[in-house]
Design a protein around this motif. Structure first.
Motif, mmCIF file in Angstrom:
data_model
loop_
_atom_site.group_PDB
_atom_site.id
_atom_site.type_symbol
_atom_site.label_atom_id
_atom_site.label_comp_id
_atom_site.label_asym_id
_atom_site.label_seq_id
_atom_site.Cartn_x
_atom_site.Cartn_y
_atom_site.Cartn_z
ATOM 1 N N LEU A 151 -12.044 -70.190 -5.458
ATOM 2 C CA LEU A 151 -11.933 -69.976 -4.011
ATOM 3 C C LEU A 151 -13.197 -69.341 -3.451
ATOM 4 O O LEU A 151 -13.589 -69.612 -2.307
ATOM 5 N N ASN A 152 -13.837 -68.478 -4.232
ATOM 6 C CA ASN A 152 -15.102 -67.898 -3.781
ATOM 7 C C ASN A 152 -16.242 -68.900 -3.873
ATOM 8 O O ASN A 152 -17.156 -68.881 -3.037
ATOM 9 N N ILE A 153 -16.218 -69.777 -4.875
ATOM 10 C CA ILE A 153 -17.226 -70.832 -4.956
ATOM 11 C C ILE A 153 -17.144 -71.729 -3.721
ATOM 12 O O ILE A 153 -18.162 -72.166 -3.175
ATOM 13 N N PHE A 154 -15.917 -71.997 -3.262
ATOM 14 C CA PHE A 154 -15.731 -72.804 -2.057
ATOM 15 C C PHE A 154 -16.446 -72.209 -0.850
ATOM 16 O O PHE A 154 -16.834 -72.931 0.075
ATOM 17 N N LEU A 207 -2.640 -77.232 -0.583
ATOM 18 C CA LEU A 207 -3.461 -78.106 -1.418
ATOM 19 C C LEU A 207 -4.306 -77.322 -2.413
ATOM 20 O O LEU A 207 -4.521 -77.749 -3.548
ATOM 21 N N ARG A 208 -4.793 -76.144 -1.993
ATOM 22 C CA ARG A 208 -5.548 -75.310 -2.943
ATOM 23 C C ARG A 208 -4.649 -74.882 -4.105
ATOM 24 O O ARG A 208 -5.065 -74.900 -5.268
ATOM 25 N N SER A 214 -16.340 -57.905 1.330
ATOM 26 C CA SER A 214 -14.919 -57.756 1.667
ATOM 27 C C SER A 214 -14.330 -59.055 2.225
ATOM 28 O O SER A 214 -13.161 -59.367 1.978
ATOM 29 N N THR A 215 -15.131 -59.826 2.950
ATOM 30 C CA THR A 215 -14.641 -61.106 3.484
ATOM 31 C C THR A 215 -14.301 -62.067 2.354
ATOM 32 O O THR A 215 -13.283 -62.769 2.398
ATOM 33 N N ASN A 216 -15.147 -62.097 1.327
ATOM 34 C CA ASN A 216 -14.850 -62.946 0.164
ATOM 35 C C ASN A 216 -13.555 -62.517 -0.514
ATOM 36 O O ASN A 216 -12.751 -63.359 -0.937
ATOM 37 N N LEU A 217 -13.343 -61.207 -0.622
ATOM 38 C CA LEU A 217 -12.111 -60.705 -1.223
ATOM 39 C C LEU A 217 -10.901 -61.050 -0.374
ATOM 40 O O LEU A 217 -9.837 -61.409 -0.897
ATOM 41 N N LEU A 218 -11.048 -60.949 0.947
ATOM 42 C CA LEU A 218 -9.944 -61.233 1.859
ATOM 43 C C LEU A 218 -9.433 -62.651 1.680
ATOM 44 O O LEU A 218 -8.213 -62.886 1.688
ATOM 45 N N PHE A 219 -10.347 -63.598 1.522
ATOM 46 C CA PHE A 219 -9.951 -65.006 1.470
ATOM 47 C C PHE A 219 -9.813 -65.548 0.044
ATOM 48 O O PHE A 219 -9.756 -66.765 -0.137
ATOM 49 N N SER A 220 -9.763 -64.660 -0.932
ATOM 50 C CA SER A 220 -9.535 -65.124 -2.304
ATOM 51 C C SER A 220 -8.511 -64.272 -3.035
ATOM 52 O O SER A 220 -7.562 -64.804 -3.623
ATOM 53 N N ALA A 221 -8.669 -62.945 -3.010
ATOM 54 C CA ALA A 221 -7.810 -62.074 -3.810
ATOM 55 C C ALA A 221 -6.350 -62.136 -3.371
ATOM 56 O O ALA A 221 -5.436 -62.238 -4.203
#
Length: 482
Positions: free
Chosen positions: A426-429, A412-413, A171-178
């Motif tokens: 963003l998840n690779i980051f 910048l992203r 869920s953290t990965n989804l929060l900071f990408s989706a």
């Protein structure tokens, strides 16, 4: 003799030490002043008709320009309302998760480490799924996962909590990408000028700090009323509300052309994301800059409480009071970012499109200088009251830097990462970011505190130097959505 204003405040507040009340009052006053300064300033990016004329055919006349602003305000509010609710729920959990696990008498470090490892394992694959199956659907999945996770927190069974942390990494990965991917792509689909993205990122930084302050108060009230699990029950209610609001969003995908997501496979999305990250130097530099800066920030988050406690200030350390003061600093950074970046842009001249790159490099350098203060003070044999004050000020300024670099990093992203691969990249980051966080938290257990602060300072400086290389790069426009 104590300041009369401080004495009056202390009589109305809990039994906090004078230094903490003074800090809270100063930060509150600075926040009010910052609000008035930012409200007077009109961001040039939203007042420029020239930018509007570049927005895919919209804004070609005064009527269209006015309508464009109205449409943008509606879109931004739609996104920010959901974002703020989600962040309030997230902060409410974060501020009380440690105490909840402590009351369960379980292995806390194993639970937190499981969350980090889960995030690292799923990060390379999850982003491609976000791009393939849709950003709105991914946001909905995030809300469902958060509801399940907070329900699992009601159980004292360690395997159940461990499973919750595995889901928490996802869920953290989804929060900071989706969410960010949806907002950036939808912004472009609606034809808004690129420069207006910066304002949305600034608003998210302001809102994030504000929600953190509010979360501390709301979570404490819920804990007093319902026990340690209270904040998590409140988070469930907030997440359900966010889920209902997300249902009204339009869907968008990681695709260069409309409908392309239907023909592309998940494997193709995965390969293309990694290929772009590895072969495009501007993208991997953005990723490494994020890993160094945010990894340093998270390491600092783990350290500030024990650092202040070890210094044994008079009256102890009211962590809630200090936390609120630090979060006010983040809010002020978000408020002042448009002014700061606007000043840098004017200095560089109208012909330059590298103001964000220079702004970010200066912010990271400022954070590095701040972290060198506790590194130096704690390495000396004598730690005086003056040293404590200097360290406290450095903590406030570094959080102010966080408020500044959150919006510029998002800008910048959006500038360098292509729309059709944004979720995956963003998840690779987050892979190197998780590595820096794990290394930083481990360093706090095995190295002297002053040494760790030197490492944190070096990470921020590394981010500044890496960011500065983008000032001379010419590849930013290649990732724009066609």
């Amino acid at each position: 003799m104590a300041n009369p204003l401080v004495g009056l405040a202390m009589s109305k507040l809990p039994d906090w030490p004078e230094w903490a009340v003074t800090l809270l009052m100063i930060m509150t006053c600075l926040l009010v002043v910052t609000y008035f300064i930012s409200s007077i300033f009109t961001p040039a990016d939203e007042s420029s008709s020239k930018d509007a004329k570049m927005s895919n055919g919209k804004g070609s006349d005064a009527v269209c320009q006015e309508q464009l602003h109205k449409d943008f305000d509606v879109f931004r509010r739609k996104y920010l309302v959901v974002y703020l609710i989600i962040m309030l729920a997230d902060w409410m959990q974060g501020t009380h998760m440690y105490t909840l696990y402590l009351s369960y008498n379980v292995n806390i470090s194993a639970l937190f480490l499981t969350g980090f490892l889960s995030g690292a394992i799923f990060a390379p694959f999850l982003g491609s799924a976000v791009d393939k199956f849709g950003r709105k659907r991914s946001c909905i999945v995030y809300c469902v996962l958060e509801i399940i996770i907070n329900i699992l927190e009601h159980y004292e069974d360690f395997p159940t909590l461990l499973f919750g942390r595995v889901l928490g990494g996802i869920s953290t990965n989804l929060l900071f990408s989706a969410f960010e991917s949806w907002m950036t792509t939808q912004h472009r689909h609606l034809g808004f000028p690129e420069s207006w993205l910066q304002r949305t990122y600034a608003e998210t930084s302001i809102g994030n700090g504000t929600m953190a302050v509010l979360a501390g108060i709301v979570a404490q009230l819920l804990e007093d009323k319902l026990g340690h699990i209270g904040p998590f029950q409140g988070a469930v209610a907030l997440t359900v509300l966010a889920l209902v609001l997300i249902l009204g969003w339009e869907e968008n995908y990681g695709e260069a052309k409309k409908g392309e997501h239907e023909s592309s496979s998940l494997y193709t999305q995965f390969v293309e994301g990694w290929k772009a990250t590895i072969t495009t130097s501007t993208i991997w530099r953005i990723g490494m800059t994020q890993a160094l800066s945010e990894g340093a920030m998270y390491t600092f988050v783990f350290m500030w409480v024990p650092t202040l406690l070890d210094m044994d200030p008079p009256g102890g350390v009211p962590t809630g009071c200090v936390f609120s003061s630090l979060m006010m600093a983040i809010t002020m950074g978000g408020m002042l970012f448009p002014i700061f970046n606007g000043g840098i842009s004017k200095l560089m001249g109208e012909g330059s499109d590298k103001s964000e790159e220079l702004t970010a490099a200066l912010i990271y350098a400022m954070a590095s200088a701040c972290m060198s203060i506790p590194a130096y003070c704690l390495s000396t044999s004598t730690q005086s009251e003056v040293c404590f004050v200097r360290i406290l000020i450095s903590f406030v300024v570094v959080e102010f830097s966080v408020g500044l670099f959150n919006p510029v990093a998002g800008t910048l992203r959006s500038k360098y990462v292509p729309d059709n691969l944004q979720g995956g990249i963003l998840n690779i980051f987050r892979l190197p970011l998780n590595a820096v966080v794990v290394a930083g938290t481990h360093a706090t257990d095995v190295l002297p505190t002053s040494t760790v602060y030197w490492i944190v300072s070096a990470c921020f400086m590394g981010a500044a130097l890496l960011q500065s290389t983008l000032i001379f790069s010419s590849g930013s426009k290649k990732t724009k959505k066609e």
